[in-house]
Design a protein around this motif. Sequence first.
Motif, PDB file in Angstrom:
ATOM      1  N   ILE A 169      59.233 -14.129  44.383  1.00 21.97           N
ATOM      2  CA  ILE A 169      59.896 -13.576  45.574  1.00 21.97           C
ATOM      3  C   ILE A 169      58.999 -12.550  46.246  1.00 21.97           C
ATOM      4  CG2 ILE A 169      61.846 -12.184  46.372  1.00 21.97           C
ATOM      5  CD1 ILE A 169      63.515 -13.507  44.119  1.00 21.97           C
ATOM      6  N   TYR A 170      58.417 -11.659  45.434  1.00 19.59           N
ATOM      7  CA  TYR A 170      57.495 -10.661  45.993  1.00 19.59           C
ATOM      8  C   TYR A 170      56.291 -11.343  46.636  1.00 19.59           C
ATOM      9  CZ  TYR A 170      59.941  -7.149  43.074  1.00 19.59           C
ATOM     10  OH  TYR A 170      60.866  -6.323  42.484  1.00 19.59           O
ATOM     11  N   ALA A 171      55.783 -12.392  45.995  1.00 17.62           N
ATOM     12  CA  ALA A 171      54.618 -13.101  46.530  1.00 17.62           C
ATOM     13  C   ALA A 171      54.936 -13.714  47.889  1.00 17.62           C
ATOM     14  CB  ALA A 171      54.163 -14.182  45.551  1.00 17.62           C
ATOM     15  N   LYS A 172      56.096 -14.363  47.999  1.00 22.00           N
ATOM     16  CA  LYS A 172      56.470 -14.962  49.284  1.00 22.00           C
ATOM     17  C   LYS A 172      56.634 -13.892  50.350  1.00 22.00           C
ATOM     18  CE  LYS A 172      59.781 -17.986  51.603  1.00 22.00           C
ATOM     19  NZ  LYS A 172      61.001 -18.836  51.477  1.00 22.00           N
ATOM     20  N   GLU A 173      57.256 -12.776  49.979  1.00 22.46           N
ATOM     21  CA  GLU A 173      57.409 -11.672  50.934  1.00 22.46           C
ATOM     22  C   GLU A 173      56.041 -11.208  51.430  1.00 22.46           C
ATOM     23  OE1 GLU A 173      59.533  -8.567  48.969  1.00 22.46           O
ATOM     24  OE2 GLU A 173      61.481  -9.537  49.164  1.00 22.46           O
ATOM     25  N   ASP A 218      53.065  -2.105  51.058  1.00 20.44           N
ATOM     26  CA  ASP A 218      54.006  -2.297  52.161  1.00 20.44           C
ATOM     27  C   ASP A 218      54.137  -3.753  52.590  1.00 20.44           C
ATOM     28  OD1 ASP A 218      51.568  -2.660  53.399  1.00 20.44           O
ATOM     29  OD2 ASP A 218      51.824  -1.060  54.875  1.00 20.44           O
ATOM     30  N   SER A 219      53.498  -4.675  51.857  1.00 19.39           N
ATOM     31  CA  SER A 219      53.604  -6.095  52.205  1.00 19.39           C
ATOM     32  C   SER A 219      54.781  -6.773  51.508  1.00 19.39           C
ATOM     33  CB  SER A 219      52.300  -6.838  51.868  1.00 19.39           C
ATOM     34  OG  SER A 219      52.087  -6.894  50.461  1.00 19.39           O
ATOM     35  N   HIS A 220      55.428  -6.059  50.598  1.00 17.37           N
ATOM     36  CA  HIS A 220      56.574  -6.620  49.873  1.00 17.37           C
ATOM     37  C   HIS A 220      57.507  -5.483  49.471  1.00 17.37           C
ATOM     38  CE1 HIS A 220      54.785  -5.082  46.146  1.00 17.37           C
ATOM     39  NE2 HIS A 220      53.638  -5.563  46.583  1.00 17.37           N
ATOM     40  N   ALA A 221      58.706  -5.836  49.045  1.00 13.11           N
ATOM     41  CA  ALA A 221      59.661  -4.830  48.585  1.00 13.11           C
ATOM     42  C   ALA A 221      59.095  -4.088  47.381  1.00 13.11           C
ATOM     43  CB  ALA A 221      60.980  -5.500  48.217  1.00 13.11           C
ATOM     44  N   PRO A 222      59.494  -2.844  47.170  1.00 12.10           N
ATOM     45  CA  PRO A 222      59.018  -2.115  45.990  1.00 12.10           C
ATOM     46  C   PRO A 222      59.346  -2.883  44.711  1.00 12.10           C
ATOM     47  CG  PRO A 222      60.156  -0.635  47.493  1.00 12.10           C
ATOM     48  CD  PRO A 222      60.383  -2.022  48.017  1.00 12.10           C
ATOM     49  N   ILE A 223      58.395  -2.933  43.793  1.00  8.74           N
ATOM     50  CA  ILE A 223      58.603  -3.621  42.522  1.00  8.74           C
ATOM     51  C   ILE A 223      59.286  -2.653  41.563  1.00  8.74           C
ATOM     52  CG2 ILE A 223      57.496  -4.763  40.565  1.00  8.74           C
ATOM     53  CD1 ILE A 223      55.252  -5.601  42.511  1.00  8.74           C
TER      54      ILE A 223
END
Length: 250
Positions: free
Chosen positions: A139-143, A201-206
């Motif tokens: 999910i993070y990767a797609k974001e 900032d390219s994905h939601a915080p992990i």
Amino acid sequence: MLVLAPAGAAFAQTSGKLVVFAAASLATALNAIQPIFVQAKGQAVAISYGSSGVLAKQIEQGAPADVFISADTKWIDYLQKKNLLAPGTRRDLLGNNLVLVEPAGGGTKLKIAPGFDLAAFTGDGKIAVCTVASCPAGIYAKEAFTELGVWSAVEPKLAQASNVRDALALVARGEAKFGVVYATDAKAEPKVRVVDVFPADSHAPIVYPVAVVASSKNANAASFEAFLTSQAAVKILTRQGFKFLSKPSE
């Protein structure tokens, strides 16, 4: 080797043990923490690793987990909305970074930035990720790919694995040109190297939240959760590359 959580009925052999369901990316660290906890508390522990979404669904279906550690907030939110978490036990525990990796022998020089041409660098190869529809790292990767404007180019080249450690293994074995995993996964696998880190900032915080499962009858469930911020556990988790979001115990 990862032990994935089976259907609830298959857990009869764990009777008397504290059962922890944990995101696959935690395997290296928790496998080191487990014997220390057992020695300190005298409580046997069984840990089942897998994709957070798969584990959450199994808890929903009645698998007898005592503690759940997710690799994102989505799946712990899912269980909380269904009242499947013990009230007051949820907390955000750890943070991580998302990285692009390749086999250790590679020497790719590629800066992750808006419009970066990962598809061209991949050529006829594959980019290993875990399932982008449900697995947190996927999910993070797609974001990230979407935010950076390259999703349409890289999507046809994705090799989707069931969890992030399986995606890591594809790269380690040379079956994928690149992979998107957590920084902690890359640190745990000497057969891969980090090409670059995805911008935060390219994905939601992990975020890795932890909670006691509402159906747990094991008195040591809360103790295990607390032990994750003990000095011994903190040393292991930080050495592996995790960042603490909860204040460690003194």
